[in-house]
Write a protein that holds these residues in place. Sequence first.
Motif, mmCIF file in Angstrom:
data_model
loop_
_atom_site.group_PDB
_atom_site.id
_atom_site.type_symbol
_atom_site.label_atom_id
_atom_site.label_comp_id
_atom_site.label_asym_id
_atom_site.label_seq_id
_atom_site.Cartn_x
_atom_site.Cartn_y
_atom_site.Cartn_z
ATOM 1 N N PRO A 85 4.038 0.659 2.589
ATOM 2 C CA PRO A 85 5.303 -0.423 2.813
ATOM 3 C C PRO A 85 5.129 -1.434 1.749
ATOM 4 C CG PRO A 85 3.775 0.117 4.915
ATOM 5 C CD PRO A 85 3.148 0.733 3.910
ATOM 6 N N GLY A 86 6.310 -1.618 1.194
ATOM 7 C CA GLY A 86 6.532 -2.587 -0.108
ATOM 8 C C GLY A 86 6.449 -1.809 -1.474
ATOM 9 N N SER A 87 6.350 -0.646 -1.419
ATOM 10 C CA SER A 87 6.083 0.223 -2.475
ATOM 11 C C SER A 87 7.360 0.729 -2.828
ATOM 12 C CB SER A 87 4.920 1.309 -2.661
ATOM 13 O OG SER A 87 3.593 0.428 -2.366
ATOM 14 N N GLU A 109 3.754 -0.729 -6.897
ATOM 15 C CA GLU A 109 3.419 -1.184 -5.584
ATOM 16 C C GLU A 109 3.260 -2.855 -5.171
ATOM 17 O OE1 GLU A 109 0.408 2.382 -4.758
ATOM 18 O OE2 GLU A 109 -0.355 0.458 -5.723
ATOM 19 N N ALA A 110 3.264 -3.582 -6.285
ATOM 20 C CA ALA A 110 3.224 -5.149 -6.556
ATOM 21 C C ALA A 110 4.485 -5.666 -6.750
ATOM 22 C CB ALA A 110 2.096 -5.530 -6.994
ATOM 23 N N GLY A 111 5.531 -5.035 -7.228
ATOM 24 C CA GLY A 111 6.783 -5.709 -7.528
ATOM 25 C C GLY A 111 6.561 -6.432 -9.020
#
Length: 452
Positions: A85-87, A109-111
């Motif tokens: 999630p968020g990747s 993965e961390a923006g």
Amino acid sequence: MARTTARHDPVPHHRRPRRNRWAGIVQAAFWLIAVATVVGVLVLFPWGGPPEADQAGFAQTSEERFAGRIVGVEESPVQDDFLLPGSVAVTVDVVLDDGRQVTVETVDEAGIFDLGRRVEVSQVAATGTPEIWAIVDLPRGVPLLGLSAVFVLAVVALGRFQGVRALVGLVLSALLIVAFLVPAVLNGSSPTVLALVTATAVMLVTLPLSHGFDRPVVAAAVGTALALALTVGLAVVAVELTGLTGLASEDVQLVRFSTGQSIDLRGLLLAGMIVGTLGVLDDVTVSQASTVAALRRANPTLSAGRVFGEALAVGRDHIAATVNTLFLAYAGAALPLLILFSVGDAPLGETLTSELVAQEIVRTLVGSIGLIAAVPLVTGLAALTLDGSEPDHGHAHGDASAPPPVPEPSSPEPPAVPPAEVAGTGSEAVLDPDASLRRLFRLDDDGEDPTE
């Protein structure tokens, strides 16, 4: 007559420094520990260097790294269902410092893949396969150097020359761990024994450098060494009783995979406990020894037993704060793990007894017990090594044949201390510690005041 009275005045006689055999015993123990540590370092040092990593199971690959800047980021039209999630799967265009431009398929993965950001790109080539480009890290050299410079300036600005010595001790500590402990572990030596020798060597180097070489520091060093030995024993017993294996950490598994060697994982876990405890032990032991010395300077008439009691009261407060600090340090390092367990369905008891959590609990409890034992140990050693100038017991109880150390202001006899040292009226007299110390330092070896 005045000089004759001063020569036979009993107060300087009872304050004459006496030889303290305990100071000699503690100093001898210090040098014994130092010699044993040097011998241990020489015996365990990996003179031939660590063995080469066994790469027999790896494909013959070569890797080369380049620095570059992101010039284009585009979200891939097809997203993998297995992404966290968020990747987001992205295509990143990077211009290398040598002018080449490469395209990297990766996952953000961390923006952090923004236009203009500098990145480190790796080119991996294996026999019979096409080359692969990957973004492996972000350059952090300049920010780390800047932060280090601020740290050094802060230490030197406040600590001055003592701060410089502390920085030298920090560098030597890092060298002992990187150039001795790590290669020796890879060389097959016992991590537990290595950690004890390394921790003792670090202590013997940093304490005199940071705080000088006097009786309190010697007492702190001996007490720290004894507390470290106790901590090692407790850690060995606790790890054995709880059945910790050292296999829970992914870093440990990566070490075994990368080196291709059989490493004592339980010993590595113990070594981490020992080295981690040393930093807090140094703080506690030096503080306690310094407290003992400060109490004696403030009131040279205090007996060793009274100094021990007062310093121990300070140590109790120090322990209460330090134990909490130790717990918070380990909890902060394991915060993602705590969050992971908080969203799980496992019962609390099962979570606490799992190896990942249990090893942190054991680490905290063993370190805390070592700290608690170090406080009375170092305080007692420091009190025993006092200079022996305290008065004999029984001279401050109104005996007419032995005047008290501080005479009443109304006494017709010349006061044992200058009038500036005594404040108060009536039957109350308060000794000014600063004035008492000034007088004490003017006494010659025979206990006489040369200014009289």
